[in-house]
Design a protein around this motif. Structure first.
Motif, PDB file in Angstrom:
ATOM      1  N   ILE A  31      38.607  50.335  28.458  1.00 13.62           N
ATOM      2  CA  ILE A  31      38.696  49.697  27.576  1.00 13.62           C
ATOM      3  C   ILE A  31      39.582  47.930  28.429  1.00 13.62           C
ATOM      4  N   LEU A  32      38.330  47.037  28.552  1.00 17.48           N
ATOM      5  CA  LEU A  32      38.680  45.520  28.326  1.00 17.48           C
ATOM      6  C   LEU A  32      38.996  44.443  27.137  1.00 17.48           C
TER       7      LEU A  32
ATOM      8  N   GLU B  57      48.096  39.708  30.886  1.00 21.89           N
ATOM      9  CA  GLU B  57      48.115  38.190  31.656  1.00 21.89           C
ATOM     10  C   GLU B  57      48.015  37.872  33.298  1.00 21.89           C
ATOM     11  N   VAL B  58      47.192  37.203  33.026  1.00 20.79           N
ATOM     12  CA  VAL B  58      47.066  37.285  34.519  1.00 20.79           C
ATOM     13  C   VAL B  58      46.590  35.510  35.260  1.00 20.79           C
ATOM     14  N   TRP B  59      47.382  35.389  36.331  1.00 16.70           N
ATOM     15  CA  TRP B  59      47.875  33.998  36.652  1.00 16.70           C
ATOM     16  C   TRP B  59      46.493  33.166  37.423  1.00 16.70           C
ATOM     17  N   ASP B  60      44.972  33.710  37.564  1.00 20.45           N
ATOM     18  CA  ASP B  60      43.952  33.387  37.733  1.00 20.45           C
ATOM     19  C   ASP B  60      43.221  32.693  36.249  1.00 20.45           C
ATOM     20  N   GLU B  61      43.808  33.638  34.393  1.00 18.51           N
ATOM     21  CA  GLU B  61      43.051  32.585  33.922  1.00 18.51           C
ATOM     22  C   GLU B  61      43.964  31.774  33.484  1.00 18.51           C
TER      23      GLU B  61
ATOM     24  N   GLN C  15      47.392  39.856  39.113  1.00 17.16           N
ATOM     25  CA  GLN C  15      46.709  38.113  39.031  1.00 17.16           C
ATOM     26  C   GLN C  15      45.340  37.938  38.486  1.00 17.16           C
ATOM     27  N   SER C  16      44.455  38.657  38.959  1.00 17.87           N
ATOM     28  CA  SER C  16      43.112  38.693  38.152  1.00 17.87           C
ATOM     29  C   SER C  16      42.823  39.620  37.173  1.00 17.87           C
ATOM     30  N   ILE C  17      41.309  39.564  36.592  1.00 19.03           N
ATOM     31  CA  ILE C  17      40.487  40.313  35.598  1.00 19.03           C
ATOM     32  C   ILE C  17      40.223  41.577  36.545  1.00 19.03           C
ATOM     33  N   PRO C  18      39.482  40.819  37.350  1.00 19.78           N
ATOM     34  CA  PRO C  18      38.979  42.155  37.675  1.00 19.78           C
ATOM     35  C   PRO C  18      39.890  43.415  39.240  1.00 19.78           C
ATOM     36  N   GLY C  19      40.566  42.433  39.176  1.00 24.58           N
ATOM     37  CA  GLY C  19      41.826  43.055  40.617  1.00 24.58           C
ATOM     38  C   GLY C  19      42.686  43.878  38.907  1.00 24.58           C
ATOM     39  N   GLU C  20      42.883  43.946  37.903  1.00 22.75           N
ATOM     40  CA  GLU C  20      43.706  44.457  36.835  1.00 22.75           C
ATOM     41  C   GLU C  20      43.108  45.961  36.833  1.00 22.75           C
TER      42      GLU C  20
ATOM     43  N   ASN D 156      30.717  40.863  36.960  1.00 23.93           N
ATOM     44  CA  ASN D 156      29.368  41.138  37.431  1.00 23.93           C
ATOM     45  C   ASN D 156      29.419  41.654  39.237  1.00 23.93           C
ATOM     46  N   ASP D 157      30.340  40.720  39.184  1.00 27.40           N
ATOM     47  CA  ASP D 157      30.398  40.988  40.910  1.00 27.40           C
ATOM     48  C   ASP D 157      31.474  42.130  41.074  1.00 27.40           C
ATOM     49  N   CYS D 158      32.155  43.064  40.236  1.00 30.90           N
ATOM     50  CA  CYS D 158      33.359  43.878  40.757  1.00 30.90           C
ATOM     51  C   CYS D 158      32.745  45.337  40.788  1.00 30.90           C
ATOM     52  N   PRO D 159      33.074  45.731  41.771  1.00 28.73           N
ATOM     53  CA  PRO D 159      32.459  46.791  42.630  1.00 28.73           C
ATOM     54  C   PRO D 159      33.196  48.286  41.028  1.00 28.73           C
ATOM     55  N   LEU D 160      33.095  47.883  40.419  1.00 24.46           N
ATOM     56  CA  LEU D 160      33.346  49.012  39.110  1.00 24.46           C
ATOM     57  C   LEU D 160      32.204  48.434  38.410  1.00 24.46           C
TER      58      LEU D 160
END
Ligand SMILES: Cc1cc2nc3c(=O)[nH]c(=O)nc-3n(C[C@H](O)[C@H](O)[C@H](O)COP(=O)(O)OP(=O)(O)OC[C@H]3O[C@@H](n4cnc5c(N)ncnc54)[C@H](O)[C@@H]3O)c2cc1C
Ligand code: SF4
Length: 508
Positions: free
Chosen positions: A6-7, A33-37, A81-86, A114-118
């Motif tokens: 659950i994000l 908490e990610v650097w990208d955001e 450091q990114s939401i999709p990465g986490e 949308n682009d995240c493979p999950l």
């Protein structure tokens, strides 16, 4: 059983956020908490600290309630450091195949999910009064999307300040009572302030360490960082400031950042407060005879009217909205927006206050920093990035329509039927800035003339073809045409010289 994540994003800190409502305690909640955001614009350090602290406290609250929370701190060495990465990292760690998310308030992040493979399901964010489809239906039926009519529908929908089918007090809008100039004394000590606890102090150290060069003062830090504190701040506002909110809503004072404003937008936008509890509290204050109708109506209109309308426009207009520039303004944002010295006191004070507090009230944003950027012909995208960075309440869904639409007219009139421009007169009337400014607001030309007086005409003349036929602006063009030719020439020459000085980075 399918394992689920659950994000919960940093501005989704509400216990009834859509993804959480559909979750069960076997799911793993992901917060990060990610650097990208934290760096897609150079956010004000107070804004970053507020969000990280509020996220940490929300995660602790969820754990106390029995949820499993996978929380990534910014300085965790495993953090991608990114939401999709986490999400990918946590999916692997927990063997999860699916993610339930609540739609982010920004096209950029919606696209990234949308682009995240999950397999990620993005649920509608139902913390707002009007859904996307409701706003689309409302907009479809209209040639012009005027906020006032949308607002009336929201009053009918919520029943707020309604007496049967009629508006309470016999009018929908009491704005004509709400334009009093700056008062001499303010009988309100400002928003409730909170001493940083251990969680906040830890975050302050982290933010101070990781974002040393961002524009803005990290400390003193006094924001509420959980719902209990935010509710106390709301009650403080309703008790001590709401009764006079309406009267002085548009006024500005050089030494008082907050006047009778609520200073709750950062809490509302991050999810610590809901529109419903804020509006109910304001309505109750009116019913109890504590606050007059002009104050309460004006306040509720900002929330169920302007705020919801702005969100509707952002999602209706699509991802290219922030790139609109119908006036073809291309000038770079001058250094004064980042604190470079200027003799224009209204600007220097508004920027200084923004740097200290990550806050400026609506009229400072619209009629000082926004007005100047529009008159000077600054690239609206740069203006948008500035506003997104420097205010603690700034998220694209609400900031972009306010900046690109309302303030910079870069959308060609979707949000406003005419540009919000004024000469120095308006600022002189509504503030005490001009009294101690190096420029003279009464001077229209010549040494020491207020630059707003010059740039105002320069803007109108540059865009004459577009605006001369607008019935709300025709009078201004008639005034210009009545001026003698030598005067007109002087105004335009002096405006050009001023802009040239500014472009060359000389003192203005
Ligand atoms: C150029 C520009 C940029 C802005 N950027 C933002 C932004 O990034 N985030 C943001 O929340 N507001 C933004 N606003 C709207 C408004 O300035 C702030 O909501 C307000 O100043 C917040 O302070 P407050 O809580 O003291 O508000 P108050 O003056 O006390 O008003 C009460 C509440 O009404 C809501 N509200 C009032 N006006 C608006 C509006 N125009 N749009 C949306 N909500 C509104 C806010 O939630 C606010 O908390 C912007 C306005 C302009 C002109
Ligand atoms: S004189 Fe002009 S520049 Fe100075 S504070 Fe007034 S409006 Fe601003």
């Amino acid at each position: 059983m399918v394992k689920r994540l659950i994000l919960i994003l940093g501005d989704q800190l509400s216990p009834d956020i859509a993804a959480l409502k559909q979750a069960d305690k076997s799911d793993t909640i992901v917060m990060a908490e990610v650097w990208d955001e934290a760096s897609y614009v150079a956010h004000h350090p107070k804004k970053i600290a507020f969000l990280f602290a509020a996220m940490r406290k929300f995660a602790a609250r969820l754990r106390d309630e029995g949820w499993q929370v996978a929380y990534s701190t910014l300085d965790d060495p495993d953090n991608t450091q990114s939401i999709p990465g986490e999400l990918l990292r946590r999916a692997e760690q927990h063997g999860a195949q699916e993610v339930l998310a609540t739609e982010p308030g920004e096209w950029r992040l919606i696209g990234a999910l949308n682009d995240c493979p999950l397999k990620i399901t993005q649920l509608q964010d139902d913390r707002f009064l009007a859904s996307h489809s409701e706003f689309e239906t409302w907009a479809e039926a209209r040639k012009q999307l005027r906020m006032e009519y949308f607002y009336r529908d929201m009053r009918r929908k919520t029943g707020l300040l309604m007496e049967g089918d009629s508006p309470a007090g016999g009018q929908w809008n009491f704005d004509h009572d709400n334009r009093k100039p700056a008062p001499k004394d303010i009988a309100f000590s400002g928003p409730m302030q909170f001493t940083p606890d251990d969680v906040v102090q830890q975050v302050l150290r982290l933010v101070g360490d990781k974002f040393p060069d961002n524009f803005g003062d990290l400390e003193p830090f006094w924001f509420a960082t959980d719902t209990t504190q935010a509710r106390r701040a709301l009650t403080h506002f309703i008790t001590y400031a709401l009764p006079r909110f309406g009267d002085f809503q548009d006024a500005m004072l050089r030494d008082n950042a907050f006047l009778y404003h609520a200073v709750i937008s950062m809490y509302l936008n991050a999810g610590l407060l809901s529109w419903q509890e804020i509006c109910d509290a304001a309505q109750q204050a009116w019913r109890d005879g504590h606050a007059p109708i002009n104050a309460v109506e004006g306040f509720i209109r900002q929330i169920i009217g302007w705020r919801e309308y702005m969100r509707g426009i952002y999602f209706l207009e699509g991802p290219d909205y922030t790139r609109r520039n119908v006036l073809n303004h291309t000038r770079d944002l001058p250094g004064l927006y980042w604190g470079a010295k200027t003799d224009m006191l209204c600007l220097s004070k508004s920027v200084e206050q923004t740097k200290t507090e990550a806050y400026a009230h609506h009229i400072q944003r619209l009629m000082v920093t926004g007005n100047f950027a529009l008159l000077a012909g600054i690239d609206p995208y740069q203006v948008h990035e500035w506003y997104l960075a420097v205010y603690a309440d700034a998220y694209e869904w609400v900031e972009a329509p306010n900046v690109i639409g309302m303030s910079q007219f870069a959308d060609g009139g979707i949000v406003g039927s005419k540009p919000y421009v004024s000469s120095g007169n308006y600022i002189a009337k509504m503030s005490d800035y001009c009294k101690s400014c190096a420029y003279d607001v009464r001077k229209k030309t010549g040494q020491g003339a207020c630059p707003f007086n010059l740039l105002y005409w320069d803007f109108l003349i540059r865009h004459r073809e577009r605006f001369a036929k607008n019935p709300r602006m025709a009078q201004m063009y008639r005034t210009w045409d009545r001026m003698g030719e030598p005067r007109r020439k002087t105004v335009l020459t002096e405006a050009a010289a001023f802009l040239d000085r500014m472009d060359k980075g000389r003192p203005i």
